[in-house]
Design an enzyme around this catalytic site. Structure first.
Site, mmCIF file in Angstrom:
data_model
loop_
_atom_site.group_PDB
_atom_site.id
_atom_site.type_symbol
_atom_site.label_atom_id
_atom_site.label_comp_id
_atom_site.label_asym_id
_atom_site.label_seq_id
_atom_site.Cartn_x
_atom_site.Cartn_y
_atom_site.Cartn_z
ATOM 1 N N HIS A 82 0.967 -1.273 0.016
ATOM 2 C CA HIS A 82 -0.011 0.158 0.155
ATOM 3 C C HIS A 82 0.822 1.182 0.069
ATOM 4 O O HIS A 82 1.698 1.289 0.692
ATOM 5 C CB HIS A 82 -0.748 -0.109 1.188
ATOM 6 C CG HIS A 82 -1.632 1.139 1.262
ATOM 7 N ND1 HIS A 82 -3.139 1.327 0.521
ATOM 8 C CD2 HIS A 82 -1.655 2.266 1.970
ATOM 9 C CE1 HIS A 82 -3.463 2.386 0.849
ATOM 10 N NE2 HIS A 82 -2.730 3.050 1.508
ATOM 11 N N ASP A 161 -15.274 2.394 7.840
ATOM 12 C CA ASP A 161 -14.280 3.524 7.283
ATOM 13 C C ASP A 161 -14.635 4.443 6.434
ATOM 14 O O ASP A 161 -14.373 5.632 6.457
ATOM 15 C CB ASP A 161 -13.058 2.553 6.794
ATOM 16 C CG ASP A 161 -11.962 3.579 6.346
ATOM 17 O OD1 ASP A 161 -11.520 4.482 6.985
ATOM 18 O OD2 ASP A 161 -11.774 3.736 4.929
ATOM 19 N N ARG A 168 -14.903 12.602 9.115
ATOM 20 C CA ARG A 168 -13.303 13.200 9.473
ATOM 21 C C ARG A 168 -13.219 14.331 8.674
ATOM 22 O O ARG A 168 -12.667 15.496 9.038
ATOM 23 C CB ARG A 168 -12.488 12.308 9.542
ATOM 24 C CG ARG A 168 -12.487 11.145 10.755
ATOM 25 C CD ARG A 168 -11.457 9.824 10.479
ATOM 26 N NE ARG A 168 -10.024 10.176 10.279
ATOM 27 C CZ ARG A 168 -9.240 9.635 9.021
ATOM 28 N NH1 ARG A 168 -9.640 8.429 8.891
ATOM 29 N NH2 ARG A 168 -8.182 9.970 9.080
ATOM 30 N N SER A 183 -7.514 3.432 9.619
ATOM 31 C CA SER A 183 -8.374 3.318 8.498
ATOM 32 C C SER A 183 -7.650 2.698 7.244
ATOM 33 O O SER A 183 -8.207 1.467 6.312
ATOM 34 C CB SER A 183 -8.420 4.764 8.025
ATOM 35 O OG SER A 183 -8.867 5.031 6.591
ATOM 36 N N LYS A 187 -8.614 -1.712 5.910
ATOM 37 C CA LYS A 187 -8.828 -2.038 4.471
ATOM 38 C C LYS A 187 -8.087 -3.066 4.088
ATOM 39 O O LYS A 187 -8.439 -3.878 3.147
ATOM 40 C CB LYS A 187 -8.809 -0.666 3.390
ATOM 41 C CG LYS A 187 -10.015 0.255 3.817
ATOM 42 C CD LYS A 187 -9.907 1.626 2.820
ATOM 43 C CE LYS A 187 -8.953 2.476 3.757
ATOM 44 N NZ LYS A 187 -9.109 3.998 3.401
HETATM 45 N N1 URA Z 1 -6.136 7.199 3.448
HETATM 46 C C1 URA Z 1 -6.894 6.491 4.220
HETATM 47 O O1 URA Z 1 -7.301 5.553 3.703
HETATM 48 N N2 URA Z 1 -7.426 6.662 5.224
HETATM 49 C C2 URA Z 1 -7.032 7.851 5.835
HETATM 50 O O2 URA Z 1 -7.258 8.140 6.997
HETATM 51 C C3 URA Z 1 -5.869 8.601 5.306
HETATM 52 C C4 URA Z 1 -5.558 8.139 4.225
#
Ligand code: URA
Ligand code: CA
Length: 434
Positions: A82, A161, A168, A183, A187
Site C-alpha cells: 500500500h 471506514d 472526519r 483506516s 482496508k
Molecule cells: N488514506 C486512508 O485510507 N485513510 C486515511 O485516513 C487517510 C488516508
C-alpha cells in the site's frame, strides 16, 4: 453501554476496552450512533490519542464492519503493498509481476485515481482489452497459476471506514495518526492480506509533510499489522517530486514496462527493489532483505519478470504484445516540449502541482465521475539536482487538445531553478521493519 460515557472516557484520556470499541464501531455502522456523537468521539481521539491495543481493536472492528475477503484458497502467504498516495507512482505495475516472478503471490485489490494522484486500475486499462472484473474463483485461480492478479475494490469493504472518513473530512479529524493508521490497515486486513508492505510518502506531494510525522504513521501501521498477526513492514519515501519521469496512464505503463526490462528510471527502479525486497521477505520467499533483492534483480535481468507481466496481462484479457511494442499503447495527438527560460539547477518541484497539471490535461479525475484520457500526461526530463540549459526541455506535454498553455505554465511554475548546484533528493529515508 452508552456512547456519551465512552466519549467522556476518551475525553479524559482513559483507555477503552475491546468491547467498548466494538460497540462504537458496530453502532455507528448500523446507524444507532449519530454523527454528532461520533464527531465528538473522533475529536477526543484527535487530542487524547489511542494506545497500541486500542488502535489494533479499532482496526479489527472496522475490518469486520463489512465483507472480508477470504484468500485462504490461495497457496502461500498473500502479500499486499500500500502506498499512501503519490504522483506518477508506477510501483504496483512493476511490483506485481516482479514479486510474483520470485514465487510470492500478489493478490492485489486496487483503486482508480482521484485528484492529483493516479490509480493502478486506470493505468492497467491503458492496455487494450485489459479488465479488472474477475470473479472470486477466477481471481484465486489466476493467483495460484501466475502468482499475480489485480481486481477492482469489491462492494461492501469496510463500510465503517467509508462513513468515518467522510465524517472526519468535515470535522477536522483527518489528520490523526491513530485514525489514519486504522483506516488504512482496516482496508488491507479486510481485503485478505496475510502480510503487508507500506510505502509512506513524505514531502509536498504527500499526506505527511514531514519525515517525523511519516515515521510516526509508519510505525503505527506496522504495530497494528503485527499486533493482529499480519507481518508488516514499511518504508518512508520522498514525494516532494514525482516518481520516475512519466505522469499519466499509458505513459506510466510504458515506464513500468521499461523498468521490468531493466531500463527504468533510477528512482522508480530503486523503490521497486526496496519495496519488493520487503514483500518477498514478509511473504516468506527469502530470509533477508539482501537475499530478496538479489532474487528481484535476477528476475529483471533474466527477463522472467517481464514474462510474468505478459502472462498476467494476457490472462486478464489485455494485449500482451505491448511489452514488445510500446507504440501499441494509446498515443496523444500533440506532443509539446516545455522549455526552460533560464540556465541553472533544479532546486525544487511541486509534485502536487505537476499531478494537478496532468489531471487538467485529462490524465486524472477532478471528481469521482470525471472521464479520463488514457493517452495524455507529462514526461519529465529533469529531476531535482539536475542541470538545465536555457531553451532545453524540462518536460514534454502529451495532450489531445491544442490548448495547453495553462498546463505548460503550471508545469514551469512548479519548478524552482537556481544558479547554485543543488543536491539530489534522498529517495528512501527510513526502513521500518518492526
Ligand atoms: N488514506 C486512508 O485510507 N485513510 C486515511 O485516513 C487517510 C488516508
Ligand atoms: Ca512515474
Amino acid at each position: 453501554m452508552r456512547m456519551v460515557d465512552l466519549i467522556e472516557k476518551k475525553r479524559d484520556g482513559i483507555e477503552l476496552s475491546t468491547e467498548e470499541i466494538q460497540f462504537i464501531i458496530n453502532g455507528y455502522t448500523a446507524g444507532d450512533i449519530e454523527d454528532y456523537q461520533m464527531s465528538a468521539f473522533l475529536m477526543a481521539i484527535y487530542f487524547k490519542n489511542m494506545t497500541e491495543r486500542e488502535r489494533a481493536d479499532l482496526t479489527l472492528a472496522m475490518a469486520a464492519s463489512g465483507d472480508q475477503i477470504d484468500l485462504s484458497a490461495i497457496e502461500g502467504l498473500k502479500v499486499d503493498k500500500h502506498s499512501t498516495g503519490g504522483v506518477g507512482d508506477t510501483t504496483t505495475l512493476v511490483l506485481g509481476p516482479l514479486v510474483a516472478a520470485c514465487g510470492v503471490p500478489v493478490a492485489k485489490m486496487s483503486g482508480r485515481g482521484l485528484g492529483h494522484t493516479g490509480g493502478t486500475i486506470d493505468k492497467l486499462e491503458a492496455i487494450e482489452g485489459f479488465h479488472v472484473e474477475l470473479s472470486t474463483e477466477d481471481f484465486i485461480k489466476q493467483v495460484n497459476d501466475l502468482k499475480v492478479a489485480v481486481v477492482g475494490q469489491s462492494g461492501n469493504l469496510t463500510p465503517a471506514d467509508k462513513k468515518l472518513y467522510a465524517l472526519r473530512d468535515v470535522t477536522a479529524t483527518v489528520n490523526s495518526i491513530p485514525l489514519i493508521a486504522s483506516s488504512i490497515m482496516s482496508k488491507k486486513i479486510a481485503s485478505g492480506a496475510d502480510a503487508i508492505v507500506l510505502d509512506v510518502k513524505t514531502g509536498e506531494g504527500a499526506f505527511m509533510k514531514t519525515h517525523e510525522d511519516a515515521v510516526e504513521l509508519a510505525k503505527a501501521m506496522v504495530n497494528i499489522g503485527n499486533a493482529v498477526g499480519r507481518k508488516t513492514m514499511a518504508i518512508i519515501s520522498d514525494m516532494s517530486q514525482p516518481l520516475g519521469f512519466a505522469i499519466g496512464n499509458a505513459l506510466e505503463v510504458k515506464e513500468a514496462i521499461e523498468t521490468l526490462q531493466g531500463n527504468g528510471p533510477e528512482d522508480l527502479t530503486e523503490l521497486c527493489l526496496v519495496l519488493g525486497s520487503q514483500m518477498v521477505v514478509v511473504g516468506g520467499g527469502a530470509e533477508t532483505l539482501e537475499e530478496a533483492r538479489g532474487m528481484l534483480e535476477e528476475a529483471i535481468s533474466s527477463g522472467k519478470a517481464l514474462e510474468v507481466f505478459k502472462e498476467f496481462i494476457a490472462s486478464q484479457g489485455g494485449n500482451a504484445a505491448v511489452a514488445d511494442d510500446l507504440t501499441l499503447l494509446p498515443q496523444a495527438e500533440f506532443v509539446t516540449p516545455v522549455l526552460s527560460r533560464e540556465e541553472g539547477y533544479i532546486a525544487h518541484m511541486e509534485a502536487d502541482d505537476i499531478g494537478t497539471a496532468a489531471m487538467l490535461l485529462g490524465a486524472g479525475r477532478a471528481t469521482k465521475d470525471s472521464e479520463i484520457d488514457l493517452a495524455v500526461g507529462i514526461v519529465l526530463h529533469k529531476k531535482v539536482g539536475d542541470h538545465i540549459a536555457a531553451g532545453e526541455a524540462i518536460a514534454t506535454v502529451h495532450a489531445n487538445s491544442e490548448t495547453i498553455a495553462k498546463c505548460v505554465e503550471m508545469i514551469y511554475n512548479s519548478m524552482e531553478i537556481t544558479n547554485q548546484p543543488t543536491e539530489k533528493k534522498e529517495l528512501i529515508s527510513a526502513l521500518i521493519t518492526e
